[in-house]
Enzyme design. Sequence first.
Site, PDB file in Angstrom:
ATOM      1  N   SER A 188       0.846  -1.193   0.000  1.00  6.54           N
ATOM      2  CA  SER A 188       0.000   0.000   0.000  1.00  6.54           C
ATOM      3  C   SER A 188       0.885   1.248   0.000  1.00  6.54           C
ATOM      4  O   SER A 188       1.723   1.391  -0.884  1.00  6.54           O
ATOM      5  CB  SER A 188      -0.957  -0.041   1.195  1.00  6.54           C
ATOM      6  OG  SER A 188      -1.935   0.962   1.074  1.00  6.54           O
ATOM      7  N   ASP A 400      -8.906  -5.759  -4.647  1.00  5.34           N
ATOM      8  CA  ASP A 400      -8.442  -4.692  -3.749  1.00  5.34           C
ATOM      9  C   ASP A 400      -9.559  -3.670  -3.547  1.00  5.34           C
ATOM     10  O   ASP A 400     -10.075  -3.106  -4.510  1.00  5.34           O
ATOM     11  CB  ASP A 400      -7.185  -4.030  -4.317  1.00  5.34           C
ATOM     12  CG  ASP A 400      -6.498  -3.142  -3.294  1.00  5.34           C
ATOM     13  OD1 ASP A 400      -7.190  -2.296  -2.672  1.00  5.34           O
ATOM     14  OD2 ASP A 400      -5.281  -3.270  -3.114  1.00  5.34           O
ATOM     15  N   HIS A 441      -7.254  -5.665  -0.038  1.00  7.76           N
ATOM     16  CA  HIS A 441      -6.123  -4.737   0.012  1.00  7.76           C
ATOM     17  C   HIS A 441      -4.976  -5.309   0.851  1.00  7.76           C
ATOM     18  O   HIS A 441      -5.074  -5.357   2.072  1.00  7.76           O
ATOM     19  CB  HIS A 441      -6.576  -3.390   0.568  1.00  7.76           C
ATOM     20  CG  HIS A 441      -5.518  -2.327   0.483  1.00  7.76           C
ATOM     21  ND1 HIS A 441      -4.869  -2.016  -0.690  1.00  7.76           N
ATOM     22  CD2 HIS A 441      -4.990  -1.518   1.426  1.00  7.76           C
ATOM     23  CE1 HIS A 441      -4.000  -1.047  -0.457  1.00  7.76           C
ATOM     24  NE2 HIS A 441      -4.045  -0.733   0.814  1.00  7.76           N
TER      25      HIS A 441
END
Length: 530
Positions: A188, A400, A441
């Site tokens: 991320s 995601d 995610h």
Amino acid sequence: MIYHYFFSVLIAALVSRAATASFAESCRSFSVKLADNNTPPGGIVEYVSAGTDLPLPYNDPSCNRPNQTVTADLCRIALDVSTSNLSSVVLELWLPRNWTGRFLATGNGGIDGCIKYEDLAYGAAHGFAVVGSNNGHNGTSGRAFYQNEDVVIDFSWRALHTIVEIGKNLTSRFYGYPHRTSYYLGCSLGGRQGINAADRFPGDFDGIVAGSPAVDFNNLVSWRASFFPLTGSYNSSEFITRAQWTGLIHDEILRQCDGIDGVWDGIIEDPTLCHFHPDPLACTTTAHKENCLSAVQIETVRRIFSPLLAGDGELIFPAMQPGSEDLAVERLYAGKPFSYSEDWFKYVVFDPSWNPAYFNLYDAETADALNPAEIRTWPSDLSAFHARGGKMITFHGQQDNQITSFNSIRFYDRLAAGGMQTGAEQMEAFFRFFRISGMFHCNTGPGAWVVGQGGGASAAGIPFARENNVLAALVAWVEDEIAPDTILGTKFVNDEVGRGIQMQRRHCRYPLRNTYIGGNASLPDSWMCL
Ligand SMILES: *[C@@H]1O[C@H](CO)[C@@H](O)[C@H](O)[C@H]1NC(C)=O
Ligand SMILES: *[C@@H]1O[C@H](CO)[C@@H](O)[C@H](O)[C@H]1NC(C)=O
Ligand SMILES: *[C@@H]1O[C@H](CO)[C@@H](O)[C@H](O)[C@H]1NC(C)=O
Ligand SMILES: *[C@@H]1O[C@H](CO)[C@@H](O)[C@H](O)[C@H]1NC(C)=O
Ligand SMILES: *[C@@H]1O[C@H](CO)[C@@H](O)[C@H](O)[C@H]1NC(C)=O
Ligand SMILES: *[C@@H]1O[C@H](CO)[C@@H](O)[C@H](O)[C@H]1NC(C)=O
Ligand SMILES: *[C@@H]1O[C@H](CO)[C@@H](O)[C@H](O)[C@H]1NC(C)=O
């Protein structure tokens, strides 16, 4: 014979105990002196033995990491080092007794100033000297950025580079010889940090794992901010409810797209092939109902699955990929401001009076033009990193719910076709991108998502082997020149390691995609990368 064996074991035990004692002693007596020959105030140097549940009482409560289980004997160094007269970075360097000569830096998430202690523990458990930091501020809020560009600079790139320099230096002094190879692991925002490092400091790492990267950062912030005005507030009359997203809409997406890869398993292997049409969900009367969508709601859904475009039609950010609804409802579609975007606009781009309900294209344009502390992270060329022999593994969950995986495709294609002018073959030589189907995610999801991406509970359930684990794959690529073709992902029953394996799938490197070829779909050999 028996005596001989007995004495060898006894001597081995004594030697090992002496080694432990002297390791602990050399840890406690290690003197942390930095470039200016000063020991930073408030530092910690302590020996931590395997099995310790390390309490972290001073860690910001919003980071939600009150303690961390440590599984290797290590020397822990925690320091607060200044990066300017208005900013500082808290770093943790964990030096395992059983050192492999490898150095590892870890990244952050969101707009966090949160050390990922689980990744420190993970690295140390596998013999890395491992460093992490608060990225220049504490906690999950962006308030510390306000009117302090130095904190933004730390967040953009300086914190990571600083801890790498200090971390390598202290590692070498502690063990008496320097690291052999240097790695990075992050997801991320942490994925962005890794790619930024390859661009800005190509010598910092020999290998980088950059998961679900928050690249093209300014436009990502805008894309995320665009959902609140689009969905409206959770209490508005046309708001699409959680039940509609997770039932009605998600079910219809699967009905239209789940079978494309050959198996109806709730996992869309390649969402680029899914061209979802919400029209079959339209209500036949104008009355609002849970089991259908009003005309306004249909339009909202259509826009959510369309790219965000500027007034002149230029792309700001690619569309959300279909399939991620079950978790996207928690934040992006929740009918509330997305906090990371809200804080970025309030404390970095504009000021605290900025109202997330009125986010618009002017805001997006302003943020991208401002590009605070050059945070964008959108290189078209990583040839300096490549030329030094650097290797990069990226991955992105195909469900995601916070950063559309289509952006990683866009980034790969840009590097391959754009600035590097290398084409696919040269990309393959140093940059590989794995699409992890059925992953949200960075982790979790219905698919075979455990790939060694960090120190969550599941990582311990898979072998630290290049076939299964992205970090081990990177080590094999850097040190043995064995490039990864696939990564075998694992899904544990209920995501609990102790309950055994539910399914495994070999994830393909882009642009290849997984296709079912027959047999039990929960077994990797039933699929092929084509
Ligand atoms: C570590 O930093 C100190 C102070 O700048 C320097 O004298 C030393 O050479 C460095 N050691 C290594 C191994 O980089
Ligand atoms: C560590 O934190 C967890 C919650 O995150 C808690 O359940 C556990 O009791 C804590 N252990 C110690 C020793 O503080
Ligand atoms: C901080 O450092 C800058 C130069 O880097 C200097 O211009 C400024 O006066 C300093 N501020 C304070 C409060 O010392
Ligand atoms: C040290 O690490 C090696 C592999 O890196 C492993 O085989 C060995 O068991 C480890 N020893 C201890 C005491 O953890
Ligand atoms: C962050 O918290 C640490 C304690 O963990 C403290 O030493 C440090 O000064 C704090 N940093 C900032 C910028 O507030
Ligand atoms: C929705 O909630 C907000 C506060 O959360 C309130 O200000 C607003 O008036 C509410 N709107 C409606 C239509 O109820
Ligand atoms: C398919 O493989 C999975 C994972 O090994 C196993 O749990 C399941 O029982 C298999 N199904 C059949 C029908 O053999």
